[in-house]
Design a protein around this motif. Structure first.
Motif, PDB file in Angstrom:
ATOM      1  N   THR A 131       4.875   6.756  -1.557  1.00  0.00           N
ATOM      2  CA  THR A 131       4.114   6.304  -0.381  1.00  0.00           C
ATOM      3  C   THR A 131       3.635   7.482   0.462  1.00  0.00           C
ATOM      4  O   THR A 131       2.574   7.433   1.055  1.00  0.00           O
ATOM      5  CB  THR A 131       4.961   5.380   0.507  1.00  0.00           C
ATOM      6  N   HIS A 132       4.449   8.533   0.529  1.00  0.00           N
ATOM      7  CA  HIS A 132       4.049   9.741   1.253  1.00  0.00           C
ATOM      8  C   HIS A 132       4.971  10.892   0.848  1.00  0.00           C
ATOM      9  O   HIS A 132       5.863  10.712   0.018  1.00  0.00           O
ATOM     10  CB  HIS A 132       4.013   9.511   2.771  1.00  0.00           C
ATOM     11  N   SER A 133       4.764  12.048   1.468  1.00  0.00           N
ATOM     12  CA  SER A 133       5.357  13.272   0.925  1.00  0.00           C
ATOM     13  C   SER A 133       6.611  13.746   1.643  1.00  0.00           C
ATOM     14  O   SER A 133       6.972  14.917   1.525  1.00  0.00           O
ATOM     15  CB  SER A 133       4.310  14.387   0.961  1.00  0.00           C
ATOM     16  N   HIS A 134       7.311  12.879   2.375  1.00  0.00           N
ATOM     17  CA  HIS A 134       8.571  13.312   2.979  1.00  0.00           C
ATOM     18  C   HIS A 134       9.663  13.320   1.907  1.00  0.00           C
ATOM     19  O   HIS A 134       9.710  12.435   1.045  1.00  0.00           O
ATOM     20  CB  HIS A 134       8.937  12.417   4.169  1.00  0.00           C
ATOM     21  N   ALA A 135      10.546  14.322   2.015  1.00  0.00           N
ATOM     22  CA  ALA A 135      11.530  14.577   0.959  1.00  0.00           C
ATOM     23  C   ALA A 135      12.337  13.337   0.574  1.00  0.00           C
ATOM     24  O   ALA A 135      12.623  13.117  -0.609  1.00  0.00           O
ATOM     25  CB  ALA A 135      12.471  15.698   1.411  1.00  0.00           C
ATOM     26  N   ASP A 136      12.691  12.513   1.557  1.00  0.00           N
ATOM     27  CA  ASP A 136      13.539  11.351   1.248  1.00  0.00           C
ATOM     28  C   ASP A 136      12.784  10.253   0.481  1.00  0.00           C
ATOM     29  O   ASP A 136      13.382   9.263   0.081  1.00  0.00           O
ATOM     30  CB  ASP A 136      14.194  10.779   2.522  1.00  0.00           C
ATOM     31  N   HIS A 137      11.498  10.452   0.255  1.00  0.00           N
ATOM     32  CA  HIS A 137      10.709   9.465  -0.488  1.00  0.00           C
ATOM     33  C   HIS A 137      10.337   9.928  -1.898  1.00  0.00           C
ATOM     34  O   HIS A 137       9.994   9.116  -2.734  1.00  0.00           O
ATOM     35  CB  HIS A 137       9.446   9.088   0.300  1.00  0.00           C
ATOM     36  N   PHE A 138      10.361  11.258  -2.133  1.00  0.00           N
ATOM     37  CA  PHE A 138       9.993  11.702  -3.485  1.00  0.00           C
ATOM     38  C   PHE A 138      11.027  12.640  -4.119  1.00  0.00           C
ATOM     39  O   PHE A 138      10.851  13.085  -5.253  1.00  0.00           O
ATOM     40  CB  PHE A 138       8.602  12.360  -3.477  1.00  0.00           C
TER      41      PHE A 138
ATOM     42  N   ALA B   1       6.426   1.292   3.783  1.00  0.00           N
ATOM     43  CA  ALA B   1       6.829   2.699   3.940  1.00  0.00           C
ATOM     44  C   ALA B   1       7.389   2.984   5.346  1.00  0.00           C
ATOM     45  O   ALA B   1       8.173   2.183   5.875  1.00  0.00           O
ATOM     46  CB  ALA B   1       5.679   3.625   3.577  1.00  0.00           C
ATOM     47  N   ASP B   2       6.944   4.075   5.961  1.00  0.00           N
ATOM     48  CA  ASP B   2       7.457   4.456   7.287  1.00  0.00           C
ATOM     49  C   ASP B   2       6.446   4.131   8.389  1.00  0.00           C
ATOM     50  O   ASP B   2       6.313   4.869   9.364  1.00  0.00           O
ATOM     51  CB  ASP B   2       7.792   5.959   7.316  1.00  0.00           C
ATOM     52  N   SER B   3       5.748   3.011   8.235  1.00  0.00           N
ATOM     53  CA  SER B   3       4.757   2.621   9.254  1.00  0.00           C
ATOM     54  C   SER B   3       5.441   2.056  10.493  1.00  0.00           C
ATOM     55  O   SER B   3       4.863   2.073  11.585  1.00  0.00           O
ATOM     56  CB  SER B   3       3.791   1.586   8.679  1.00  0.00           C
TER      57      SER B   3
ATOM     58  N   GLY C 149      -0.763   7.724   9.664  1.00  0.00           N
ATOM     59  CA  GLY C 149      -0.217   7.937  11.012  1.00  0.00           C
ATOM     60  C   GLY C 149       1.110   8.669  10.977  1.00  0.00           C
ATOM     61  O   GLY C 149       1.228   9.773  11.488  1.00  0.00           O
ATOM     62  N   HIS C 150       2.110   8.062  10.344  1.00  0.00           N
ATOM     63  CA  HIS C 150       3.418   8.730  10.216  1.00  0.00           C
ATOM     64  C   HIS C 150       3.250  10.022   9.410  1.00  0.00           C
ATOM     65  O   HIS C 150       3.871  11.035   9.712  1.00  0.00           O
ATOM     66  CB  HIS C 150       4.396   7.770   9.558  1.00  0.00           C
ATOM     67  N   SER C 151       2.443   9.962   8.393  1.00  0.00           N
ATOM     68  CA  SER C 151       2.002  11.168   7.683  1.00  0.00           C
ATOM     69  C   SER C 151       0.515  10.970   7.404  1.00  0.00           C
ATOM     70  O   SER C 151       0.018   9.850   7.496  1.00  0.00           O
ATOM     71  CB  SER C 151       2.828  11.399   6.412  1.00  0.00           C
TER      72      SER C 151
HETATM   73 ZN   LIG Z   1       8.538   9.590   6.258  1.00  0.00          ZN
END
Ligand SMILES: [Zn+2]
Length: 301
Positions: free
Chosen positions: A66-73, A172-174, A155-157
Motif C-alpha cells: 500500500t505504501h513504502s513504510h517499513a512496517d508494510h513492506f 492502509a494508513d488513511s 496523504g499519509h505518504s
Molecule cells: Zn504508514
C-alpha cells in the motif's frame, strides 16, 4: 497469528499491521493461490505470514504494497525469495521499497545519522515488479481471476493506495485508531491537503467493510474519519496563530499536545509532520514566511 475470514475469499491477519489475504482460485497443488496486501515489518513477519499461508494451503502469487513504510513492506524480501511472488506497488512508493535508504534520507534531508538507519525506518530492500496506477483493476500481468480496484489514499505518504475487493476496502494508513492517536497525539500525515481529500472520500464512501492497517476493521468508517479530521483541525488551528522558527514552533506544538521527543526517530517524524502542516498553511495563504538569519513563519496579514 491467524487468518480472520471476512468473506469466502477475503481474509486478514490481525497484528501490529493488519495484513490482507485474498484467495484467488485453485492451484495445481490442491490448494489456492493468494495475494497479500502488505507484509509486516521484517523477515520474521514475512516468515510467519508464509507459514500461516502454508498451513492454510495458500500459495502467494503476488504482494500488493500500500505504501513504502517499513512496517508494510519489510516482510517482502523473505516472501519473494521463498515464493517467487510478484510485487506490485504504487509509483514513488515503489522507489523507496527498492531503495529503502531514501526514507531516512528524506526524513533527515541529508545522509541520515546512524540512529535513523533502523528497522522501523529502513526495511530490507525488495524488488518491485509492477507499478500500480490509481483505479487499476486486477493485477493485469498475472492473469489471476481477481477483480480488485486500486484506490488512491494519498496523504499519509505521497502515493499510498488502498485495495477494494468484494465491497471491502483495505484502507492502509488513511485513518488511525483512537489508541494510536492517544499514544502519538499527532499521527504522521505528509500531505495535509491530500489527507483531507482522502478522509472526505472515505466519509462519502459506502464499502461494506473497512480494514485499516492500524485500527480494528469496521463497517462504519465515519467515527475514525471524524477522529482523524479532528486532530488535523486542532493542529491547524494551533499553527495558524503561531510565529517563529520551525524549531520554536515544534517545541511549542509538542508542549501543547503533550508530545515527548525521545530520539532521532520521534523527532524526525514529528518534524516532518509539522512541516507538512506548515507547508499546507503557507500554500493556502494562512501563513507567511520571512527570511533573514533563518526562516520565520508568521500569520498572514
Ligand atoms: Zn504508514
Amino acid at each position: 497469528m491467524k487468518l480472520e475470514e471476512i468473506t469466502q475469499n477475503v481474509y486478514y491477519v490481525p497484528g501490529a499491521v493488519n495484513i490482507g489475504v485474498l484467495e484467488v482460485g485453485a492451484n495445481d497443488a490442491n490448494g489456492a493461490n493468494a495475494v497479500l496486501i502488505d507484509t509486516g515489518l521484517d523477515r520474521e513477519a514475512g516468515r510467519r505470514i508464509l507459514k500461516l499461508l502454508e498451513k492454510n494451503q495458500l500459495k502467494v502469487k503476488a504482494i500488493v504494497n500500500t505504501h513504502s513504510h517499513a512496517d508494510h513492506f519489510g516482510g517482502n524480501s523473505f516472501i519473494v525469495k521463498r515464493s517467487q511472488a510478484k510485487v506490485f506497488a504504487p509509483e514513488i512508493e515503489a522507489g523507496i521499497i527498492q531503495y529503502p535508504y531514501i526514507e531516512p534520507l528524506y526524513l533527515f534531508s541529508a545522509h541520515p545519522v546512524r540512529d535513523l538507519q533502523n528497522r522501523f525506518l529502513m526495511a530490507e530492500a525488495s524488488r518491485v515488479d509492477f507499478i500500480l496506477k490509481e483505479f487499476d483493476h486486477g493485477l493485469k500481468p498475472l492473469n489471476l481471476d481477481l477483480d480488485l480496484e486500486i484506490i488512491p489514499l494519498y496523504g499519509h505518504s505521497p502515493k499510498q493506495i488502498g485495495v477494494a475487493v468484494d465491497d471491502i476496502l483495505f484502507c492502509a494508513d488513511s485513518v488511525f485508531s483512537k489508541e494510536v492517536i492517544e499514544k502519538y497525539k499527532i499521527p504522521l500525515f505528509m500531505d495535509i491537503e491530500k489527507q483531507k481529500q482522502t478522509l472526505s472520500f472515505l466519509e462519502k464512501s459506502d464499502y461494506d467493510f473497512y480494514i485499516p492497517c492500524h485500527a480494528k476493521p469496521t463497517s462504519d468508517i465515519s467515527e475514525l474519519v471524524e477522529l482523524n479530521l479532528g486532530v488535523i483541525e486542532r493542529v491547524e488551528e494551533f499553527l495558524a496563530a503561531e510565529r517563529g522558527t520551525t524549531d520554536e514552533i515544534l517545541r511549542r506544538l509538542c508542549k501543547e499536545f503533550g508530545i515527548r521527543l525521545a530520539d532521532f526517530t520521534s523527532y524526525s517524524l514529528m518534524l516532518s509532520t509539522l512541516k507538512a502542516y506548515l507547508g499546507h498553511l503557507y500554500d493556502r495563504g494562512v501563513l507567511e514566511v520571512e527570511f533573514g538569519d533563518t526562516l520565520y513563519w508568521k500569520g498572514a496579514k
